[in-house]
Write a protein that holds these residues in place. Structure first.
Motif, PDB file in Angstrom:
ATOM      1  N   ARG A   1      -6.004 -42.727  25.741  1.00 40.90           N
ATOM      2  CA  ARG A   1      -5.826 -42.723  27.083  1.00 40.90           C
ATOM      3  C   ARG A   1      -6.320 -41.405  27.669  1.00 40.90           C
ATOM      4  O   ARG A   1      -5.993 -40.233  27.106  1.00 40.90           O
TER       5      ARG A   1
ATOM      6  N   ARG B   1      -8.198 -38.885  30.970  1.00 35.87           N
ATOM      7  CA  ARG B   1      -8.435 -38.597  32.245  1.00 35.87           C
ATOM      8  C   ARG B   1      -9.843 -38.013  32.409  1.00 35.87           C
ATOM      9  O   ARG B   1     -10.088 -36.984  31.964  1.00 35.87           O
TER      10      ARG B   1
ATOM     11  N   ASP C   1     -13.310 -38.085  35.087  1.00 32.89           N
ATOM     12  CA  ASP C   1     -13.912 -38.467  36.361  1.00 32.89           C
ATOM     13  C   ASP C   1     -13.104 -39.026  37.459  1.00 32.89           C
ATOM     14  O   ASP C   1     -13.204 -39.885  38.155  1.00 32.89           O
ATOM     15  N   GLY C   2     -11.897 -38.199  37.472  1.00 33.60           N
ATOM     16  CA  GLY C   2     -10.769 -38.780  38.457  1.00 33.60           C
ATOM     17  C   GLY C   2     -10.190 -40.109  38.103  1.00 33.60           C
ATOM     18  O   GLY C   2      -9.407 -40.538  39.065  1.00 33.60           O
ATOM     19  N   ARG C   3     -10.528 -40.537  36.894  1.00 28.88           N
ATOM     20  CA  ARG C   3      -9.830 -41.661  36.620  1.00 28.88           C
ATOM     21  C   ARG C   3      -8.949 -41.781  35.278  1.00 28.88           C
ATOM     22  O   ARG C   3      -9.350 -40.692  34.569  1.00 28.88           O
ATOM     23  N   THR C   4      -7.992 -42.638  35.188  1.00 37.50           N
ATOM     24  CA  THR C   4      -7.361 -42.822  33.915  1.00 37.50           C
ATOM     25  C   THR C   4      -7.899 -44.041  33.232  1.00 37.50           C
ATOM     26  O   THR C   4      -7.747 -45.115  33.811  1.00 37.50           O
ATOM     27  N   LEU C   5      -8.310 -43.818  31.853  1.00 39.16           N
ATOM     28  CA  LEU C   5      -9.217 -44.872  31.175  1.00 39.16           C
ATOM     29  C   LEU C   5      -8.342 -44.890  29.768  1.00 39.16           C
ATOM     30  O   LEU C   5      -7.764 -43.925  29.232  1.00 39.16           O
TER      31      LEU C   5
ATOM     32  N   ARG D   1     -11.762 -48.958  29.079  1.00 43.49           N
ATOM     33  CA  ARG D   1     -11.177 -49.942  30.038  1.00 43.49           C
ATOM     34  C   ARG D   1     -10.354 -49.432  30.979  1.00 43.49           C
ATOM     35  O   ARG D   1     -10.066 -48.118  30.747  1.00 43.49           O
ATOM     36  N   PRO D   2     -10.090 -49.806  32.020  1.00 45.87           N
ATOM     37  CA  PRO D   2      -9.192 -49.079  33.051  1.00 45.87           C
ATOM     38  C   PRO D   2      -7.836 -49.277  32.380  1.00 45.87           C
ATOM     39  O   PRO D   2      -7.614 -50.052  31.550  1.00 45.87           O
ATOM     40  N   LYS D   3      -6.921 -48.313  32.812  1.00 48.08           N
ATOM     41  CA  LYS D   3      -5.941 -48.065  32.060  1.00 48.08           C
ATOM     42  C   LYS D   3      -4.849 -49.372  32.047  1.00 48.08           C
ATOM     43  O   LYS D   3      -4.697 -50.100  32.773  1.00 48.08           O
TER      44      LYS D   3
ATOM     45  N   THR E   1     -11.524 -56.524  31.017  1.00 45.21           N
ATOM     46  CA  THR E   1     -11.799 -55.684  32.121  1.00 45.21           C
ATOM     47  C   THR E   1     -12.703 -54.480  31.563  1.00 45.21           C
ATOM     48  O   THR E   1     -12.652 -53.456  32.404  1.00 45.21           O
TER      49      THR E   1
ATOM     50  N   TRP F   1     -19.265 -42.099  29.238  1.00 46.83           N
ATOM     51  CA  TRP F   1     -18.025 -41.412  28.466  1.00 46.83           C
ATOM     52  C   TRP F   1     -18.490 -41.246  27.065  1.00 46.83           C
ATOM     53  O   TRP F   1     -17.831 -40.347  26.350  1.00 46.83           O
TER      54      TRP F   1
END
Length: 200
Positions: free
Chosen positions: A125, A127, A129-133, A176-178, A184, A191
């Motif tokens: 997990r 962080r 580009d301002g996203r949790t992935l 994937r998104p968190k 998804t 990345w």
């Protein structure tokens, strides 16, 4: 200089003609192609990435492709399937490093990868580009990190293998998104941080 010393120097000079010169910089040893590799892309470039050692080609990109390993997907033309990550061909045992800092997720956390990802798939997990992935690393032979562990950039986290992969040793890299499952998955290339090398 004595006659003996002069004779020895002359002999050494003659021997140097018989011994091939050793280059100052040895060329990198090329890895042998895995006979199981098939490349479902027209891209013949090798790429470097902070996620793996060496320069390697992409076997299967993200999205629709003609590889036989995926069932037909209605988003794709003809009988093509949909691949949810990027597969990078590399020798078994190639070191995999963390390209982003993060935390290793528990195998029981939502969105855990199944057996198609091999015996030792895992997720980080991060962080970015301002996203949790959640980054999925598939087909690892050996994993050097444990659930809950914090991972730093550049840390060795696994070795590539063919675990769960009938098409040879490679790294499967998926984003994937968190907490998301494979459906998804989003385009992972930014990345993976690929740097293109000279073509074959």
């Amino acid at each position: 200089m004595t006659r003996l010393a002069a004779a020895l120097l002359s002999m050494l000079g003659s021997l140097s003609l018989l011994v091939p010169a050793v280059p100052a910089t040895l060329a990198p040893v090329a890895y042998a192609d895995d006979p199981r590799w098939e490349f479902y892309t027209s891209d013949h470039h090798a790429y470097r990435s902070p996620w793996f050692r060496g320069a390697h080609r992409i076997m299967i990109g993200f999205g629709c492709n003609a590889s036989p390993w995926y069932d037909h997907d209605p988003r794709c033309p003809g009988t093509q399937g949909f691949h949810h990550g990027i597969d990078v061909a590399m020798d078994c045992g190639t070191p995999i490093h963390a390209g982003l800092a993060g935390r290793v997720l528990s195998p029981s956390a939502p969105g855990a990868p199944g057996p198609a990802y091999g015996v030792h798939p895992f997720r980080l997990r991060v962080r970015a580009d301002g996203r949790t992935l959640d980054i999925v690393i598939g087909h690892a032979r050996k994993v050097f990190v444990k659930p809950g562990q914090r991972v730093r950039v550049g840390q060795r986290i696994a070795l590539a293998s063919d675990s769960g992969a009938p098409d040879g040793c490679h790294l499967h890299f998926e984003v994937r998104p968190k907490g998301g499952g494979y459906t998804t998955a989003i385009r992972p290339r930014r990345w993976l941080q690929l740097t293109r090398q000279a073509s074959d």
